[in-house]
Design an enzyme around this catalytic site. Structure first.
Site, short mmCIF file in Angstrom:
data_model
loop_
_atom_site.label_atom_id
_atom_site.label_comp_id
_atom_site.label_asym_id
_atom_site.label_seq_id
_atom_site.Cartn_x
_atom_site.Cartn_y
_atom_site.Cartn_z
N ASN A 144 41.37 15.71 44.15
CA ASN A 144 40.15 15.60 44.95
C ASN A 144 39.55 14.23 44.71
OD1 ASN A 144 37.74 15.89 46.31
ND2 ASN A 144 36.87 17.40 44.90
N LYS A 198 37.12 12.87 46.23
CA LYS A 198 35.67 12.87 46.47
C LYS A 198 35.29 11.65 47.32
CE LYS A 198 35.02 15.66 42.36
NZ LYS A 198 34.14 16.02 41.22
N HIS A 212 33.34 23.73 47.29
CA HIS A 212 33.28 23.02 46.01
C HIS A 212 31.86 23.09 45.48
CE1 HIS A 212 33.40 19.70 43.11
NE2 HIS A 212 34.71 19.84 43.11
N GLU A 271 29.96 20.98 44.26
CA GLU A 271 29.09 19.91 44.71
C GLU A 271 28.56 20.18 46.11
OE1 GLU A 271 31.51 16.75 41.92
OE2 GLU A 271 31.83 16.72 44.09
N GLU A 306 36.56 26.69 39.02
CA GLU A 306 36.00 25.44 38.50
C GLU A 306 34.67 25.73 37.82
OE1 GLU A 306 35.18 22.71 41.73
OE2 GLU A 306 33.69 24.10 42.49
N GLY A 315 33.35 16.76 36.15
CA GLY A 315 32.86 15.39 36.02
C GLY A 315 32.11 15.12 34.74
N SER A 336 37.68 18.70 34.84
CA SER A 336 38.10 17.66 33.91
C SER A 336 39.55 17.84 33.44
CB SER A 336 37.14 17.59 32.71
OG SER A 336 35.84 17.24 33.13
#
Length: 254
Positions: A9, A11, A96, A98, A168, A174, A214
């Site tokens: 990904n 991003k 996701h 985010e 996740e 991150g 991560s």
């Protein structure tokens, strides 16, 4: 035997030119490491065709990072599944953390997008996971049960193997923090048990469940060795040539 998926990904990183340059370098680095595993690069919309050009003739696939649930309409700035299908994009990340956090995407939104993705013959990578507070409060199983259930509302049993779930843990995205292999395995096993309860054992054994949070070359092998982890959704590490080492870890545990 479930075929592992290693999905990167990217991003909001890389201009189209830089994305193409990096994809070209990555192909040369991965070489034959993509044998026996599916490798997917989920890139920014504006880089999709550039990266597809660089990957032509390889087994590496290009995915998108999001899509709208409607085919068309007054949705400024959005991209539809129909548009992605027209570009021959075979994978898309849905829900996701985010997107959930910054754009207030709900479980209902995730479900609608997943349905539209399958309608467009695009494989949705549906993300679920808990916050650090929820983990500390012992709510992991409840969160995963609810998110998995709501993501799969109104799907047929035969649809389930066409979907990918990505666990996740939000606290590991991150941050450099990673769930231990035992924590990741327990969560993915829970997700599989929810699917078994709702769709049966065959569907649960067929669906692929990834770990995201991560993932990097130093922890990928141990994570991918877990029986209910079928690969990874990789963020920062997928934006480096060392991503090839993550792919090789997937191959080693295929």
């Amino acid at each position: 035997m479930r075929k592992k998926i290693i999905a990167g990904n990217w991003k909001m990183n890389f201009t189209p030119a830089r994305a193409a340059e990096f994809a070209n370098s990555l192909v040369n680095t991965i070489d034959d490491a993509a044998d026996n595993v599916e490798v997917v690069l989920c890139v920014p919309y504006v880089a999709i065709d550039h990266v597809q050009y660089e990957l032509d003739g390889t087994d590496i696939k290009v995915g998108a990072q999001n899509m709208h649930a409607e085919d068309k309409g007054e949705f400024t700035g959005e991209i539809s599944g129909e548009m992605l299908a027209a570009m021959c994009v075979p994978y898309v990340i849905i829900g996701h953390s985010e997107r959930r956090k910054y754009y207030n995407e709900s479980d209902t939104d995730v479900n609608k997008k997943a349905h539209k993705a399958l309608e467009m013959y695009i494989t949705p990578i549906v993300c679920v996971g808990e916050t650090l507070e929820q983990r500390k409060n012992g709510e992991v199983d409840n969160v995963l049960t609810q998110q998995t259930h709501l993501a799969l509302v109104n799907f047929k049993t035969e649809d389930i193997p066409k979907i990918v779930i990505a666990y996740e843990p939000i606290w590991a995205i991150g941050t450099g923090e990673t769930a231990t292999p035992e924590q990741a395995q327990a969560a993915c096993k829970k997700i599989r048990s929810v699917i078994k309860h709702e769709f049966g054992e065959d569907a649960a054994e067929a669906i692929r469940i990834l770990y995201g949070g991560s993932v990097n070359p130093s922890n990928a092998n141990e994570l991918f060795a877990q029986p209910d982890i079928d690969g990874g959704l990789v963020g920062g590490a997928s934006q480096k040539l060392s991503f090839a080492e993550v792919v090789k870890a997937g191959q080693a545990n295929a």
